[in-house]
Enzyme design. Structure first.
Site, PDB file in Angstrom:
ATOM      1  N   GLY A  26       0.808  -1.217   0.000  1.00 55.89           N
ATOM      2  CA  GLY A  26       0.000   0.000   0.000  1.00 55.89           C
ATOM      3  C   GLY A  26       0.832   1.253   0.000  1.00 55.89           C
ATOM      4  O   GLY A  26       0.588   2.179   0.773  1.00 55.89           O
ATOM      5  N   TYR A  50     -12.906  -3.164  12.068  1.00 58.05           N
ATOM      6  CA  TYR A  50     -11.592  -2.551  11.878  1.00 58.05           C
ATOM      7  C   TYR A  50     -10.737  -2.763  13.118  1.00 58.05           C
ATOM      8  O   TYR A  50      -9.570  -3.171  13.027  1.00 58.05           O
ATOM      9  CB  TYR A  50     -11.725  -1.063  11.587  1.00 58.05           C
ATOM     10  CG  TYR A  50     -10.379  -0.388  11.440  1.00 58.05           C
ATOM     11  CD1 TYR A  50      -9.617  -0.551  10.283  1.00 58.05           C
ATOM     12  CD2 TYR A  50      -9.845   0.393  12.469  1.00 58.05           C
ATOM     13  CE1 TYR A  50      -8.380   0.054  10.146  1.00 58.05           C
ATOM     14  CE2 TYR A  50      -8.603   0.996  12.343  1.00 58.05           C
ATOM     15  CZ  TYR A  50      -7.878   0.827  11.182  1.00 58.05           C
ATOM     16  OH  TYR A  50      -6.627   1.417  11.062  1.00 58.05           O
TER      17      TYR A  50
END
Length: 332
Positions: free
Chosen positions: A50, A213
């Site tokens: 990423g 999350y």
């Protein structure tokens, strides 16, 4: 209502003034920046997942400046190539047209929401890369609506934990052969609000985007703890960090009412870290001699921090590891 609005505006103004003062003094956490350390990572190969935006890009840019050969593992190859080109131009502008002692950037396609992509990426790495000195598990997805990965996993758990779990395991041999080497896992302070529910890891019974999350970030820490135990004596270290609250595109799934956006933007500008500031702990763990041989620890702002007991539960960490192996199809 008028009093509350005025108070909010004053708070935002105060924050903006505070930030302006801080900018004049100098950004916090920039402990590795400057001239003499250029070349610190020369000869080292670093993989960052990423890395085309946000924290990952800021980490890549700094490690490039320090001389590393940086591999950007990104889902969108075109965006990654564009980001790599911008980083090269920015570096040339900062240090000269022909900089010495800086590294090189390599772009490789990696979709952590696809175990097939992870395996293909690792096969290419093992065929073409003679060494891997640092692996930074940075990519993540934050509080998205309920979605599934290509393999049917809840997206946040699948990308943030399972994709990196498989990636790391498939690259362990290369990391061991390159020792001393380092693995860095980017987690979040929000792990505190998560729990590992082994009866519903895939969130099929219920789904809360914020809880899922937090659970994925708790899984990151438990994974780091168990991996550190398994790597004892190999000269491969693994540590986990929280970067703090950073202004990135990670929150793209969060809906902010249109009328509130100006105030939110002002507050975030005043109080949130920049990506360069947020990346400092990743850079520190990847490059600093101070953490040579340190493993299984949790860091924030380039310092070791304490964890809640649930993030240090060895039995949960081992069970999560065993179940994760089954989920990603690792065959013993």
């Amino acid at each position: 209502m008028a009093i509350a609005t005025a108070a909010a505006l004053l708070a935002a103004l105060g924050g903006a003034l505070w930030l302006a003062t801080r900018r004049l003094v100098g950004p916090r956490g920039q402990r590795l920046r400057g001239g003499p350390d250029r070349g610190l990572m020369k000869g080292k190969t670093v993989l960052i997942t990423g890395a085309n935006s946000g924290l990952g890009r800021a980490t890549a840019a700094e490690l490039l400046r320090l001389g590393a050969r940086v591999i950007l593992g990104c889902r969108d190859r075109a965006r990654a190539e564009e980001a790599a080109g911008q980083m090269r131009r920015e570096l040339r502008e900062a240090v000269g047209s022909e900089p010495e002692g800086v590294g090189e950037l390599v772009v490789r396609e990696l979709d952590l929401a696809s175990l097939r992509s992870v395996r293909a990426f690792c096969q290419e790495m093992l065929q073409e890369e003679p060494r891997l000195d640092v692996l930074i598990n940075n990519a993540g997805i934050f509080q998205c609506p309920y979605m599934r990965t290509e393999d049917g996993f809840e997206m946040q758990f699948g990308v943030n934990h399972l994709g990196h779990f498989l990636l790391t395991n498939l690259l362990l041999g290369l990391l061991k052969n390159s020792a001393p080497s380092r693995i860095i896992v980017v987690s979040s302070k929000l792990y505190k609000y998560g729990d590992i529910n082994f009866d519903d890891l895939n969130s099929e019974q219920s789904y809360s985007k914020s809880f899922c999350y937090s659970r994925s970030k708790l899984a990151n820490i438990l994974f780091t703890k168990e991996l550190a135990r398994r790597l004892e004596g190999t000269n491969v270290t693994v540590n986990v960090l929280h970067p703090g609250v950073v202004r990135t595109n990670l929150g793209r799934h969060i809906h902010i009412p249109l009328l509130v956006k100006p105030l939110f933007n002002l507050v975030s500008w005043a109080f949130f870290k920049t990506p360069a500031e947020g990346a400092q702990t990743s850079i520190y763990l990847a490059s600093s001699p101070e953490v040579e041989g340190v493993s299984g620890r949790y860091f924030g702002d380039c310092k070791e921090e304490e964890l809640l007991p649930k993030a240090m539960d060895e039995s949960v960490a081992r069970k999560l590891w065993d179940i994760s192996e089954v989920m990603v199809g690792i065959v013993k």
